[in-house]
Scaffold this active site. Structure first.
Site, PDB file in Angstrom:
ATOM      1  N   GLY A  11     -68.670 -21.829  13.152  1.00  0.00           N
ATOM      2  CA  GLY A  11     -68.213 -22.887  11.749  1.00  0.00           C
ATOM      3  C   GLY A  11     -69.497 -23.614  11.168  1.00  0.00           C
ATOM      4  O   GLY A  11     -69.126 -24.753  10.659  1.00  0.00           O
ATOM      5  N   ASN A  13     -71.222 -22.921   8.561  1.00  0.00           N
ATOM      6  CA  ASN A  13     -70.652 -22.615   7.107  1.00  0.00           C
ATOM      7  C   ASN A  13     -69.739 -23.590   6.780  1.00  0.00           C
ATOM      8  O   ASN A  13     -69.669 -24.241   6.061  1.00  0.00           O
ATOM      9  CB  ASN A  13     -70.757 -21.285   6.905  1.00  0.00           C
ATOM     10  CG  ASN A  13     -72.024 -20.530   6.621  1.00  0.00           C
ATOM     11  OD1 ASN A  13     -72.767 -20.808   5.365  1.00  0.00           O
ATOM     12  ND2 ASN A  13     -72.403 -19.887   7.614  1.00  0.00           N
ATOM     13  N   HIS A 108     -72.757 -13.304   3.691  1.00  0.00           N
ATOM     14  CA  HIS A 108     -73.287 -12.245   4.538  1.00  0.00           C
ATOM     15  C   HIS A 108     -74.872 -12.580   4.689  1.00  0.00           C
ATOM     16  O   HIS A 108     -75.434 -12.666   3.426  1.00  0.00           O
ATOM     17  CB  HIS A 108     -73.026 -11.003   4.189  1.00  0.00           C
ATOM     18  CG  HIS A 108     -73.741  -9.945   5.040  1.00  0.00           C
ATOM     19  ND1 HIS A 108     -72.866  -9.396   6.145  1.00  0.00           N
ATOM     20  CD2 HIS A 108     -74.569  -8.973   5.236  1.00  0.00           C
ATOM     21  CE1 HIS A 108     -73.479  -8.822   6.863  1.00  0.00           C
ATOM     22  NE2 HIS A 108     -74.470  -8.523   6.201  1.00  0.00           N
TER      23      HIS A 108
HETATM   24  C1  GAR Z   1     -72.972 -16.427   9.263  1.00  0.00           C
HETATM   25  O1  GAR Z   1     -74.323 -16.193   9.214  1.00  0.00           O
HETATM   26  C2  GAR Z   1     -72.227 -15.489   8.160  1.00  0.00           C
HETATM   27  O2  GAR Z   1     -73.394 -15.217   7.215  1.00  0.00           O
HETATM   28  C3  GAR Z   1     -71.907 -14.512   9.085  1.00  0.00           C
HETATM   29  O3  GAR Z   1     -71.550 -14.829  10.155  1.00  0.00           O
HETATM   30  C4  GAR Z   1     -72.165 -16.189  10.441  1.00  0.00           C
HETATM   31  C5  GAR Z   1     -71.361 -17.297  10.633  1.00  0.00           C
HETATM   32  O4  GAR Z   1     -71.836 -18.466  11.165  1.00  0.00           O
HETATM   33  N1  GAR Z   1     -71.027 -13.594   8.390  1.00  0.00           N
HETATM   34  C6  GAR Z   1     -71.268 -12.258   8.578  1.00  0.00           C
HETATM   35  O5  GAR Z   1     -72.141 -11.657   9.180  1.00  0.00           O
HETATM   36  C7  GAR Z   1     -70.124 -11.271   7.761  1.00  0.00           C
HETATM   37  N2  GAR Z   1     -70.271  -9.718   7.851  1.00  0.00           N
HETATM   38  P1  GAR Z   1     -71.153 -19.789  11.303  1.00  0.00           P
HETATM   39  O6  GAR Z   1     -69.907 -19.606  12.106  1.00  0.00           O
HETATM   40  O7  GAR Z   1     -71.996 -20.902  11.973  1.00  0.00           O
HETATM   41  O8  GAR Z   1     -70.572 -20.337   9.827  1.00  0.00           O
END
Ligand code: GAR
Length: 201
Positions: A11, A13, A108
């Protein structure tokens, strides 16, 4: 504008977006979290930030369609303008994508179309490429695919470890995602077929 953030994991982002809303940089009338994992760290972050949480577990439904129908029904009363996938580690069905066509975006950690999938940072590091990056894009029926809204390059050095590269990529994500959501809410993103045009960013 009403925003639903779909997330299944850490979480970071989610928190970056909520912070941008609280600081007035992204003008959202309401924000809520949709999560499919009861033990995900993002739920604690949402509670702390006083953001409403809709928890829908895939295991509670016989099919993906039933699971997504439950999400859509719970979203109805919130009149959502935009769904932002932020580490929501599930493919949405073509029917769900059609229902919210051009209103679902994803972040992504690579310069798509390179390194799709759930290990994009590790894959780029192992491939020995000189740079990777971050992409924010509209979601279509394919995984990590659809018209690109914003992309930013992140250089890879020969000193990089997975942890150091992840850290730099995440810090780019935390700026790029709120920026893309702001542009969407300010109606500065026009989508023409497969192409995105951005006016006065
Ligand atoms: C992020 O790095 C996002 O870009 C990636 O998951 C992570 C979530 O981090 N998404 C993907 O790989 C989609 N294919 P977070 O939970 O700390 O936001």
């Amino acid at each position: 504008m009403n925003l639903a953030i779909f997330a299944s994991g850490q979480g970071s982002n989610f928190s970056a977006i909520v912070k941008a809303i609280k600081r007035g940089k992204v003008k959202a009338r309401s924000v809520l979290l949709v999560c499919d994992k009861p033990d995900a760290r993002v739920i604690g972050r949402a509670k702390k930030a006083k953001v409403a949480v809709i928890l829908v577990r895939r295991e509670d439904f016989a099919s993906r369609i039933d699971f997504e129908t439950a999400i859509s029904q719970r979203l109805k009363s919130y009149k959502i303008d935009l769904i932002a996938l932020a580490g929501f580690m599930r493919m949405l069905s073509p029917g769900f994508v059609r229902k919210y066509r051009n209103r679902i975006i994803n972040i992504h950690p690579s310069l798509l179309p390179a390194f799709k999938g759930s290990h994009a940072i590790k894959d780029a590091l192992e491939a020995g490429v000189a740079s990777t990056g971050v992409t924010v894009h509209f979601v279509d029926e394919e995984m990590d695919h659809g018209p690109v809204i914003l992309q930013q390059e992140v250089r890879i050095t020969n000193k990089d470890t997975l942890a150091s590269l992840e850290k730099r990529i995440h810090s780019v994500e935390h700026k790029l995602y709120p920026q893309a959501i702001r542009l969407f809410f300010e109606k500065k993103i026009k989508i023409k077929g497969r192409k995105v045009e951005i006016s006065n960013p």
